[in-house]
Enzyme design. Sequence first.
Site, PDB file in Angstrom:
ATOM      1  N   CYS A   1       0.834  -1.173   0.000  1.00 24.74           N
ATOM      2  CA  CYS A   1       0.000   0.000   0.000  1.00 24.74           C
ATOM      3  C   CYS A   1       0.878   1.234   0.000  1.00 24.74           C
ATOM      4  O   CYS A   1       2.061   1.162  -0.299  1.00 24.74           O
ATOM      5  CB  CYS A   1      -0.872   0.025   1.255  1.00 24.74           C
ATOM      6  SG  CYS A   1      -1.641  -1.552   1.659  1.00 24.74           S
TER       7      CYS A   1
ATOM      8  N   ASP B   1      -2.299  -8.973   8.774  1.00 21.55           N
ATOM      9  CA  ASP B   1      -0.992  -8.852   9.438  1.00 21.55           C
ATOM     10  C   ASP B   1      -0.847  -7.487  10.106  1.00 21.55           C
ATOM     11  O   ASP B   1      -0.061  -7.318  11.037  1.00 21.55           O
ATOM     12  CB  ASP B   1       0.156  -9.112   8.451  1.00 21.55           C
ATOM     13  CG  ASP B   1       0.072  -8.302   7.178  1.00 21.55           C
ATOM     14  OD1 ASP B   1      -0.996  -7.706   6.917  1.00 21.55           O
ATOM     15  OD2 ASP B   1       1.058  -8.272   6.423  1.00 21.55           O
TER      16      ASP B   1
ATOM     17  N   VAL C   1      10.537 -10.020 -19.394  1.00 22.76           N
ATOM     18  CA  VAL C   1      10.726  -9.002 -20.429  1.00 22.76           C
ATOM     19  C   VAL C   1      11.617  -9.597 -21.513  1.00 22.76           C
ATOM     20  O   VAL C   1      12.591 -10.286 -21.213  1.00 22.76           O
ATOM     21  CB  VAL C   1      11.451  -7.752 -19.878  1.00 22.76           C
ATOM     22  CG1 VAL C   1      11.544  -6.668 -20.945  1.00 22.76           C
ATOM     23  CG2 VAL C   1      10.755  -7.206 -18.665  1.00 22.76           C
TER      24      VAL C   1
END
EC number: 6.3.5.4
Lengths: 645, 88
Positions: free
Chosen positions: A2, A97, A289
């Site tokens: 976050c 958590d 990639v």
Amino acid sequence: MCGFGGYFGSVREAEALLKRMVTAIAHRGPDERGTFVAPEAGLGHVRLSIVGLGDGQQPMSDATDDLTIVFNGEIFNYVELRDELRAKGRHFRTSSDTEVILHLYDEMGEDCLSVLNGDFSFAIRDARRNRMMLARDRMGVRPLFYATRGETLYFASEIKALLQVPGIAAEIDPIALDQIFTLWAPIAPRTGFRDIYELEPASFMIAERGRQTIRPYWRLDYPDRDATSRFVNECDAAEELRALLSDATRIRMRADVPVGSYLSGGLDSSIVAALAAGMAPQGLRTFSVTFDSAEHDESAYQMQMAAALGTQHSAVACRAGDIARVFPEVVRFAERPIIRTAPAPLYQLSGLVREQGLKVVLTGEGADEVFAGYDIFKEARVRRFCGRQPGSRIRPHLFRKLYPYLPGLQQQSAEYLAAFFGAGDVPLDDPLFSHRPRFKSTAATKIFFSPDLRASLAGYDAAEELASRLPQDFGRWHALHQAQYLEGRFLLPGYILSSQGDRMAMAHGIEGRFPFLDHRLVEFAAGLPPEMKLKGLVEKHILREATKDLMPEAIGKRTKQPYRAPDSLSFTGVGELDYVREAMSEDRISAGGLFNPRAVAKLYEKCQSQPVSGFRDNAAFVGILSTQLWLKTFTGTSIHTAEAA
Amino acid sequence: MTETIKDKVRAFVIENFLFGDTSYDLADTASLIENDIIDSTGVLELVAFIEDHYGIAMADADIVPANLDSLARISAFIEVKAGATVAA
């Protein structure tokens, strides 16, 4: 995973400020957002829901409302910690958590950091003690920046959130620029922005009554070079390594959403993907990639490994023009000048993962620091070998073996090889011995600094500052461990995990997880005898031994292929781009005030006219372009008056 | 004659490796490597310059710091290799 922002002290219009702060980093948490305002403290959060999907909203308070937390990252051992806390009679209201940290803090205060195994940064407002605690994980995976204005402390996961605070303006820090153009990254706590700092890895801050105290809670440590190692048997060490790495991967598979894995085609990500595939009964998704240029492309190995593991594999092609197309966004997310384009393909890769609907990926990052995989470790060993016979015409040929992918070096005579690598020039007891040639060749880019910038730096020496930050017992460590420390303590958090890691992944709301950076594994590897890691000129020897059953022999025995991307050619080989021409124009360079406009014009012309540029020219081009983009993005005007802090 | 060669080499080094910075105090005997003026790609650029401008075919054995690591060494090397044909 976050993002968060907050303050401790007095602010005006707190709710509006917090909303602006979290909006600036909304890419880090597209799933939810929330704010918490109390007297003299505020917290804001944007959430990427991974654990405790339905009940892990933040900011989160404890039952008494005395403690409130915003948290970015994951505590991978939260299951075990929660069980222990329950056994002590603690009751949990959520399955997250985040709540585990709150309970632990309640029990242990800042000592709770010692039991956390995770990638985290968080802020806890403690109303009982009228203080705010900020903390960051051991290796520096998750970011945390702060600034003070007056008596108030502001903090956030990215600097762009801090720039929402009235009175905090973007201004480049000339010292940081010098550090980037020498060491590749600023030396923490310095950032690219003047008067904005980062909390160093493995540290916490206690803020109370306008005063802040920062202390480390862990350190990367190595044994004395003469100390007896507990590892005498290589097989035993390999077995222990395998068990630790398996467990580090296992707990990083914990999530309430699917976990995928990057797969570069090299050893490290192949190991992680192989371990993860064995723990994912529903199947593992892998991502990579590919490049047009054979020099950079590893798709054959990627496909071989994906086929061997039976993963559902997806790749994004980094074609000519792609790096230039995304580069302004890369600089915006990296929030600092960069001297390489390597973050750009990783920005594309996280975009692919997001398109495919995943939020979490494992990566092999960290193995090169922990198990001595980088070429620079071998280079230092060869330089010491050459230094013992400075006139030798045979020994310098070993440098060619180290860099088979650099055609310019392959064509050089032994005398030139010795000269380029400073073999015999650097005192063997120089604490920066391993990195001097890199710092020296990178610092050559400062030839483009403007007279004003040079004057403001007034003889400042970034390498000497770095040397001054080394721990007291550094001199007692083995030379390989000294080199590993420089990589693991400075470049890893300062560049690899930030500019290439967190910032590129979170640009698309993707959480990277790094089994090789589990602190148990880091501590274990630090204690291994150097020859188990770098055996002769074979890098990561013990890791290869411990994992050779996990992959095809062709991959297990591959020599390290450093992750690289085309540099100046990315911008000059695809026709002239408007934004590049503008950023490198004499007008803009003059307005920026940081570089010599005439010299930059000649560099641009040179890079356009000859497709192969050397390291100095490439690094200078990318560094100058990214600095110009930084000025435009963050100051809005691209005008700056150079003046050292 | 030597001055002419040295001047041309100096002009090339300033233009190509110092990007026109004439204020750089580049002594004739200063090491181009130790002063971070030239890197491995730069050596190849320098070789191409010498071959193109002086018609000298440089063997691998010629490409060593003893011949190329300062303005003085480069100009002396060219002078020996090219002889009188360089005078023009």
